[in-house]
Write an enzyme that holds these catalytic residues in place. Structure first.
Site, PDB file in Angstrom:
ATOM      1  N   ASP A 221     -25.645  53.852  28.012  1.00  0.00           N
ATOM      2  CA  ASP A 221     -25.360  54.405  26.691  1.00  0.00           C
ATOM      3  C   ASP A 221     -26.630  54.595  25.860  1.00  0.00           C
ATOM      4  O   ASP A 221     -26.563  54.978  24.701  1.00  0.00           O
ATOM      5  CB  ASP A 221     -24.378  53.488  25.944  1.00  0.00           C
ATOM      6  CG  ASP A 221     -23.760  54.143  24.716  1.00  0.00           C
ATOM      7  OD1 ASP A 221     -23.461  55.346  24.773  1.00  0.00           O
ATOM      8  OD2 ASP A 221     -23.581  53.453  23.701  1.00  0.00           O
ATOM      9  N   SER A 245     -20.804  57.504  20.177  1.00  0.00           N
ATOM     10  CA  SER A 245     -20.123  57.696  21.462  1.00  0.00           C
ATOM     11  C   SER A 245     -18.623  57.750  21.218  1.00  0.00           C
ATOM     12  O   SER A 245     -18.078  56.936  20.466  1.00  0.00           O
ATOM     13  CB  SER A 245     -20.459  56.539  22.411  1.00  0.00           C
ATOM     14  OG  SER A 245     -21.853  56.434  22.605  1.00  0.00           O
ATOM     15  N   GLN A 295     -20.135  61.245  29.419  1.00  0.00           N
ATOM     16  CA  GLN A 295     -19.833  60.795  28.063  1.00  0.00           C
ATOM     17  C   GLN A 295     -19.711  61.988  27.127  1.00  0.00           C
ATOM     18  O   GLN A 295     -20.445  62.974  27.264  1.00  0.00           O
ATOM     19  CB  GLN A 295     -20.929  59.876  27.523  1.00  0.00           C
ATOM     20  CG  GLN A 295     -20.649  59.340  26.113  1.00  0.00           C
ATOM     21  CD  GLN A 295     -21.781  58.482  25.567  1.00  0.00           C
ATOM     22  OE1 GLN A 295     -22.578  58.943  24.763  1.00  0.00           O
ATOM     23  NE2 GLN A 295     -21.854  57.232  25.995  1.00  0.00           N
TER      24      GLN A 295
END
Length: 306
Positions: A221, A245, A295
């Site tokens: 991430d 996110s 993502q």
């Protein structure tokens, strides 16, 4: 978090060490959740956290919670997660594990991360008893080795005054940019929507396969949305970019060690409606494809009228 882990995290906060084994030990401590009940765990955030919990942290902790309810011989092969609300780093996070299924080959777990009685994060993870089967994989891109590249901290040194905490906060992951760092490509709209970095845990991790997987989940991430930002010539801290996110999916293909170098090759196929999509591949230094990630992130770019 155990008492030993809590003390390690406290010692790290006091030391103000920027990188290396002490910082990595602090991450290991964060991933050492306290077991409250059979299927309930509790984790904390670093004392020097920004205003909200880092998404990779809550994903890694949730995966730890799921993994501690699964037999060790069953290895996690995928996770799918949604970031529901911003996490508050000043209070603990409670992880509630639902044992969805224990089959002959696969085990499924669902984890809800809770603060103040509300869900902030939801994860589903699948574990598989390893068995033989078909084998193939894409080759690793041809890139310079990590030892030939400066660390992220070294690359940011000239921008430290502008970036503030982004440049100076302790990082347990050593990151080295293969492509030009996005902050050096600002203002251009013709950049390729691609970001490549070498990564590794900045020290030595214990021989715990689940921990290595959770550290990679944490690291996944960190730079993924850079491939979206670089295409539009903007970057956190320099420009008015609001981002978060939204969801995150990871597939683990082969065993690896997160304290050895791996290449994180990410691209952004599209961005629209204030959302950007990014995909990434992880390669061990010997070229082995070890994991794949996708993502979608919220990205609101405020144009500078001047």
């Amino acid at each position: 978090m155990t008492e030993a882990a809590r003390q390690a995290a406290a010692d790290l906060a006091k030391s103000r060490v920027m990188r290396g084994q002490p910082v990595l030990d602090g991450l290991v401590a964060l991933l050492d959740l306290e077991r409250i009940e059979e299927n309930i765990f509790r984790g904390v955030s670093p004392s020097d956290s920004p205003v909200r919990v880092f998404g990779g942290q809550v994903a890694g902790q949730a995966l730890v919670a799921a993994g501690r309810t699964v037999p060790a011989e069953r290895k996690v092969h995928s996770l799918h997660a949604y970031f529901i609300r911003p996490g508050d780093p000043s209070i603990p996070i409670v992880y509630e594990v639902d044992r969805i299924r224990d089959g002959r080959s696969f085990t499924t777990r669902r984890v809800i991360a809770v603060q103040r009685g509300k869900a902030i994060f939801a994860l589903s993870a699948s574990f598989h008893h390893v068995e033989p089967g078909a084998e193939h994989a894409e080759p690793m891109p041809d890139v310079p080795p990590p030892d030939a590249l400066p660390s992220r901290m070294e690359s940011m040194k000239a921008y430290a005054d502008r970036l503030g905490p982004i440049a100076t906060m302790p990082r347990p992951i050593d990151i080295r940019y293969v492509t030009d760092p996005p902050w050096e490509l600002r203002g251009r709209r013709d950049n390729e929507a691609r970001n490549q970095v070498w990564m590794r845990a900045d020290g030595t991790l214990p021989d715990d396969e689940l921990l290595h997987v959770c550290v990679l989940a944490y690291a996944s991430d960190m730079t993924l949305l850079d491939s979206v930002l670089v295409r539009h010539g903007v970057y956190w801290g320099f420009d008015q970019v609001l981002g978060a996110s939204l969801d995150h999916a990871l597939w683990f293909h082969r065993p690896f060690r997160a304290d050895e170098w791996f290449l994180y090759d990410s691209v952004s196929p599209t961005a629209s409606g204030a959302r950007g999509l990014a995909t990434g591949r992880f390669f061990a230094q010997d070229g082995t494809l070890i994991a794949t990630v996708v993502q979608e992130g919220l990205l609101r770019i405020v144009e500078d009228e001047s």
